[in-house]
Design a protein around this motif. Structure first.
Motif, PDB file in Angstrom:
ATOM      1  N   THR A  53       0.804  -1.221   0.000  1.00 55.13           N
ATOM      2  CA  THR A  53       0.000   0.000   0.000  1.00 55.13           C
ATOM      3  C   THR A  53       0.833   1.265   0.000  1.00 55.13           C
ATOM      4  N   PHE A  54       2.090   1.184   0.409  1.00 58.16           N
ATOM      5  CA  PHE A  54       2.893   2.406   0.408  1.00 58.16           C
ATOM      6  C   PHE A  54       3.222   2.850  -1.005  1.00 58.16           C
ATOM      7  N   LEU A  55       2.984   1.977  -2.002  1.00 54.35           N
ATOM      8  CA  LEU A  55       3.215   2.374  -3.387  1.00 54.35           C
ATOM      9  C   LEU A  55       1.990   3.052  -3.984  1.00 54.35           C
ATOM     10  N   ARG A  56       0.993   3.296  -3.103  1.00 55.43           N
ATOM     11  CA  ARG A  56      -0.268   3.837  -3.573  1.00 55.43           C
ATOM     12  C   ARG A  56      -0.099   5.093  -4.427  1.00 55.43           C
ATOM     13  N   THR A  57       0.688   6.068  -3.890  1.00 59.81           N
ATOM     14  CA  THR A  57       0.817   7.351  -4.594  1.00 59.81           C
ATOM     15  C   THR A  57       1.350   7.149  -6.006  1.00 59.81           C
ATOM     16  N   ILE A  58       2.430   6.377  -6.130  1.00 59.78           N
ATOM     17  CA  ILE A  58       3.033   6.182  -7.450  1.00 59.78           C
ATOM     18  C   ILE A  58       2.044   5.519  -8.406  1.00 59.78           C
ATOM     19  N   VAL A  59       1.433   4.437  -7.960  1.00 57.74           N
ATOM     20  CA  VAL A  59       0.527   3.688  -8.826  1.00 57.74           C
ATOM     21  C   VAL A  59      -0.639   4.555  -9.268  1.00 57.74           C
ATOM     22  N   PHE A  60      -1.252   5.246  -8.300  1.00 60.17           N
ATOM     23  CA  PHE A  60      -2.420   6.063  -8.623  1.00 60.17           C
ATOM     24  C   PHE A  60      -2.081   7.124  -9.657  1.00 60.17           C
ATOM     25  N   ILE A  61      -0.971   7.831  -9.455  1.00 61.97           N
ATOM     26  CA  ILE A  61      -0.682   8.941 -10.353  1.00 61.97           C
ATOM     27  C   ILE A  61      -0.325   8.424 -11.739  1.00 61.97           C
ATOM     28  N   LEU A  62       0.317   7.249 -11.830  1.00 63.55           N
ATOM     29  CA  LEU A  62       0.619   6.696 -13.148  1.00 63.55           C
ATOM     30  C   LEU A  62      -0.666   6.310 -13.873  1.00 63.55           C
ATOM     31  N   VAL A  63      -1.623   5.742 -13.132  1.00 61.78           N
ATOM     32  CA  VAL A  63      -2.915   5.403 -13.730  1.00 61.78           C
ATOM     33  C   VAL A  63      -3.567   6.665 -14.296  1.00 61.78           C
ATOM     34  N   ILE A  64      -3.565   7.723 -13.493  1.00 59.82           N
ATOM     35  CA  ILE A  64      -4.215   8.960 -13.933  1.00 59.82           C
ATOM     36  C   ILE A  64      -3.514   9.535 -15.156  1.00 59.82           C
ATOM     37  N   ALA A  65      -2.173   9.553 -15.134  1.00 63.31           N
ATOM     38  CA  ALA A  65      -1.433  10.099 -16.271  1.00 63.31           C
ATOM     39  C   ALA A  65      -1.759   9.338 -17.542  1.00 63.31           C
ATOM     40  N   SER A  66      -1.823   7.987 -17.423  1.00 64.23           N
ATOM     41  CA  SER A  66      -2.142   7.192 -18.603  1.00 64.23           C
ATOM     42  C   SER A  66      -3.539   7.487 -19.115  1.00 64.23           C
ATOM     43  N   LEU A  67      -4.503   7.564 -18.207  1.00 59.18           N
ATOM     44  CA  LEU A  67      -5.878   7.842 -18.612  1.00 59.18           C
ATOM     45  C   LEU A  67      -5.970   9.176 -19.339  1.00 59.18           C
ATOM     46  N   VAL A  68      -5.247  10.183 -18.839  1.00 56.33           N
ATOM     47  CA  VAL A  68      -5.305  11.498 -19.488  1.00 56.33           C
ATOM     48  C   VAL A  68      -4.745  11.419 -20.899  1.00 56.33           C
ATOM     49  N   GLN A  69      -3.650  10.658 -21.068  1.00 53.30           N
ATOM     50  CA  GLN A  69      -3.105  10.459 -22.408  1.00 53.30           C
ATOM     51  C   GLN A  69      -4.159   9.901 -23.344  1.00 53.30           C
ATOM     52  N   ILE A  70      -4.865   8.875 -22.841  1.00 51.39           N
ATOM     53  CA  ILE A  70      -5.885   8.225 -23.656  1.00 51.39           C
ATOM     54  C   ILE A  70      -6.992   9.223 -24.012  1.00 51.39           C
ATOM     55  N   VAL A  71      -7.442   9.997 -23.027  1.00 49.55           N
ATOM     56  CA  VAL A  71      -8.490  10.989 -23.296  1.00 49.55           C
ATOM     57  C   VAL A  71      -8.016  11.981 -24.353  1.00 49.55           C
ATOM     58  N   GLU A  72      -6.758  12.399 -24.253  1.00 49.20           N
ATOM     59  CA  GLU A  72      -6.208  13.338 -25.241  1.00 49.20           C
ATOM     60  C   GLU A  72      -6.298  12.775 -26.644  1.00 49.20           C
ATOM     61  N   ILE A  73      -5.876  11.500 -26.788  1.00 52.55           N
ATOM     62  CA  ILE A  73      -5.880  10.888 -28.113  1.00 52.55           C
ATOM     63  C   ILE A  73      -7.308  10.796 -28.651  1.00 52.55           C
ATOM     64  N   ILE A  74      -8.239  10.362 -27.780  1.00 51.98           N
ATOM     65  CA  ILE A  74      -9.629  10.227 -28.216  1.00 51.98           C
ATOM     66  C   ILE A  74     -10.197  11.586 -28.618  1.00 51.98           C
ATOM     67  N   LEU A  75      -9.940  12.598 -27.784  1.00 52.54           N
ATOM     68  CA  LEU A  75     -10.511  13.920 -28.048  1.00 52.54           C
ATOM     69  C   LEU A  75      -9.988  14.513 -29.351  1.00 52.54           C
ATOM     70  N   LYS A  76      -8.702  14.294 -29.616  1.00 51.36           N
ATOM     71  CA  LYS A  76      -8.103  14.818 -30.861  1.00 51.36           C
ATOM     72  C   LYS A  76      -8.856  14.293 -32.057  1.00 51.36           C
ATOM     73  N   LYS A  77      -9.237  12.983 -31.990  1.00 45.16           N
ATOM     74  CA  LYS A  77      -9.926  12.377 -33.123  1.00 45.16           C
ATOM     75  C   LYS A  77     -11.386  12.803 -33.161  1.00 45.16           C
ATOM     76  N   VAL A  78     -12.034  12.793 -31.994  1.00 42.16           N
ATOM     77  CA  VAL A  78     -13.487  12.958 -31.970  1.00 42.16           C
ATOM     78  C   VAL A  78     -13.913  14.416 -32.053  1.00 42.16           C
ATOM     79  N   SER A  79     -13.170  15.323 -31.370  1.00 42.32           N
ATOM     80  CA  SER A  79     -13.616  16.716 -31.358  1.00 42.32           C
ATOM     81  C   SER A  79     -12.440  17.670 -31.327  1.00 42.32           C
ATOM     82  N   PRO A  80     -11.755  17.859 -32.483  1.00 42.16           N
ATOM     83  CA  PRO A  80     -10.572  18.733 -32.535  1.00 42.16           C
ATOM     84  C   PRO A  80     -10.824  20.146 -31.994  1.00 42.16           C
ATOM     85  N   PRO A  81     -11.971  20.786 -32.273  1.00 49.20           N
ATOM     86  CA  PRO A  81     -12.150  22.140 -31.724  1.00 49.20           C
ATOM     87  C   PRO A  81     -12.116  22.167 -30.216  1.00 49.20           C
TER      88      PRO A  81
END
Lengths: 190, 195, 195
Positions: A69-97
């Motif tokens: 559990t002490f690795l919580r901070t690292i794991v959580f923030i990596l998950v969030i960073a990855s998700l944001v990357q994915i959202v960025e890629i999707i948004l670029k394709k779906v709604s460029p404006p």
């Protein structure tokens, strides 16, 4: 019934921005216009809910059984960073404006304390999986609500004129303070 | 710029909280007293220093496409380290700062410095920059904490100066006070800056 | 001087793996070092709480009980004895999941006949200024439980037909508080007959 209380608490009483001070940076930065606020709110809703779900599962099925559990901070923030990357890629394709309008604020969702904060709070409040999802969605709604309120007020302020030294962040913060004061009135609902 | 300027810019001219408007979440969240603000500032400065140091050392070994995840792992590691150390050796401060300790990892100040400075400049400059920004951040948080504590609790660093039984202006230790306090402090700093 | 590593897949993956492994190992080491001090801090905290809710004692025996309503987490009971092995009181760390923001954890000190001696709030996320009034010193709410026995003092808020005066505008928190004490009482009498 439980879920209704979670929702009311997250949106009004313990509003993630106005009461818990999470998500302030985008709050001050994006709330200049109502349109960008809605876009930001939507993106945050998506990332926050997914992040809470994934971090919950990782916490309960990987970190806790393995006593990591002490690795919580690292794991959580990596998950969030990855998700944001994915959202960025999707948004670029779906709604460029929308992608253009959000500009730098989209990758900044990674550093949005609200997303990481809600993920951690879900664990701290001992919610189960379903309650966690409701909690995340409700907090995202609360975030968007606060953002919209502030954006509406700031759009008006632009027309009225503010003293030069107070323009931008200071007046936004002071108005936020008054909003926060107003929201304190919700506290007696239940 | 020389190293002295490098250091002092973090204090007023490029103060992360008042001028750059970074790291506002902890600035509002933990400044219910001067001591809490100071403690958070020190913890963040430690993370800032160590991550600037390591990232500057490693800047030529990290392929640029994975630099953000790498920075995040480095920063998150030091945040976890601070979390563990405080839980063991400063438990009262640890429970006061609570949720905001792991949130240091998303403190825009740390990641922004790593990206804008440490990944491009040499080790010594990066350390000085980290120190300067960290001190500026600590200064900002301690100042806001002091203002809120004096107005809200009628004390400073735990020493009461209002007679027993009288409350201060309580709103200042609650949420609205944080926003309003910070807002006006920024206005003051803006005045300072122009001069 | 740009002698950065090229962005090949191998470089990206290996860099991340190396950084993560070093971070992981370093943190595991730190975790092991701080495990004991953190545990000691916890023990000291519990000792202080026990001394607060119980009459002066010489030793405690800790027992864990499954709550009478089969909730997952155990109720921890501390049986306090004097040097002649007379039972002086029982402290129970109990909880309710029905707080406004989830978990409310309290410690209740009982006398050997299960009269409530004192309560102490351990953990909660209730609203500051409202729900948090259940903490000692913040309001008279917890005082009403002192010297009451759950057999004669119904542990429900008056709105629900009980004897407890709820905190104004914090009914849910008040209910959770009662629920926690009630859980401790009902669980204890399953394993212990009051004297």
């Amino acid at each position: 019934m439980e879920y209704i209380i979670i929702i009311i608490a997250a949106v009004f009483i313990n509003n993630i921005v106005l009461a818990q001070f999470l998500g302030i940076c985008p709050f001050v930065g994006v709330s200049k216009q109502i349109s960008t606020s809605i876009g930001m709110g939507g993106a945050v809703l998506f990332v926050m809910t997914l992040a809470t779900m994934v971090t919950y599962l990782l916490m309960h099925y990987v970190l806790m059984p393995l006593e990591l559990t002490f690795l919580r901070t690292i794991v959580f923030i990596l998950v969030i960073a990855s998700l944001v990357q994915i959202v960025e890629i999707i948004l670029k394709k779906v709604s460029p404006p929308l992608y253009q309008a959000l500009g730098i604020y989209l990758p900044l969702i990674t550093t949005n304390c609200a997303v990481l904060g809600v993920a951690i709070l879900t664990i701290q409040n001992n919610y189960n999986f379903l309650e966690g999802i409701v909690f995340a969605i409700a907090n995202a709604i609360g975030f968007t609500l606060a953002l919209l309120l502030l954006a509406g007020i700031r759009e008006h302020l632009d027309l009225v004129g503010t003293p030069k030294r107070m323009q931008g962040a200071p007046i936004a913060l002071i108005v936020a303070g008054i909003l926060s004061l107003a929201f304190m009135g919700f506290v007696g609902i239940v | 710029m020389n190293q002295l300027q490098n250091f002092t810019k973090g204090l007023i001219k490029e103060n992360p909280v008042f001028i750059l408007l970074l790291g506002l979440c902890p600035a509002l969240g933990v400044t219910t007293s001067a001591f809490n603000g100071f403690g958070m500032g020190i913890a963040t400065t430690f993370v800032l220093l160590m991550s600037n140091l390591i990232i500057s050392l490693l800047k030529n070994f990290i392929p640029s496409s994975v630099r953000i995840p790498s920075f995040i792992v480095v920063i998150a590691s030091f945040v976890t380290a601070v979390d563990l150390i405080m839980a063991a050796y400063a438990p009262d401060l640890h429970s006061q700062l609570g949720l905001f300790i792991p949130l240091i990892v998303v403190n825009c100040v740390v990641l922004a410095r790593a990206e804008a400075f440490a990944s491009k400049k040499e080790v010594f400059s990066s350390i000085i920059d980290g120190l300067g920004i960290g001190v500026g951040f600590t200064f900002a948080l301690t100042l806001l904490g002091a203002v809120r504590e004096i107005l809200g609790s009628g004390s400073l660093l735990g020493i009461q100066f209002l007679p027993q039984g009288t409350d201060g202006i309580i709103v200042f230790i609650l949420a609205p006070g944080a926003f309003i306090g910070l807002g006006y402090l920024i206005v003051l700093m803006n005045l300072f800056k122009k001069n | 001087m740009k002698n950065k590593k090229p962005n090949t897949l191998f470089n990206m993956v290996s860099t991340l793996l190396i950084i993560s492994s070093i971070a992981g190992m370093g943190l595991s080491g730190l975790y092991n070092i701080t495990k004991e001090p953190i545990a000691k801090v916890q023990q000291k905290k519990i000792q202080m709480l026990l001394e607060n809710v119980l009459p002066p004692f010489d030793r405690v025996e800790k027992k864990a009980f499954i709550p009478y309503d089969n909730l997952t987490d155990s109720i921890l009971a501390f049986f306090a004895y004097d040097s002649q092995n007379n039972l002086l009181g029982i402290a129970a760390i109990t909880y309710s999941l029905n707080g406004f923001s989830g978990l409310v954890k309290i410690m209740v000190g009982f006398l050997p006949d299960l009269t409530i001696r004192k309560t102490e709030v351990l953990k909660h996320s209730e609203t500051p200024g409202l729900g948090d009034k259940m903490e000692t010193g913040k309001s008279d709410f917890p005082v009403q439980f002192i010297d009451k026995h759950p057999e004669t003092f119904q542990l429900r808020v008056k709105k629900d037909g009980g004897d407890v005066d709820a905190i104004t505008a914090a009914t849910i928190t008040s209910r959770a508080f009662c629920d926690a004490i009630d859980r401790a009482y009902k669980t204890l009498i399953q394993h212990y007959s009051p004297k």
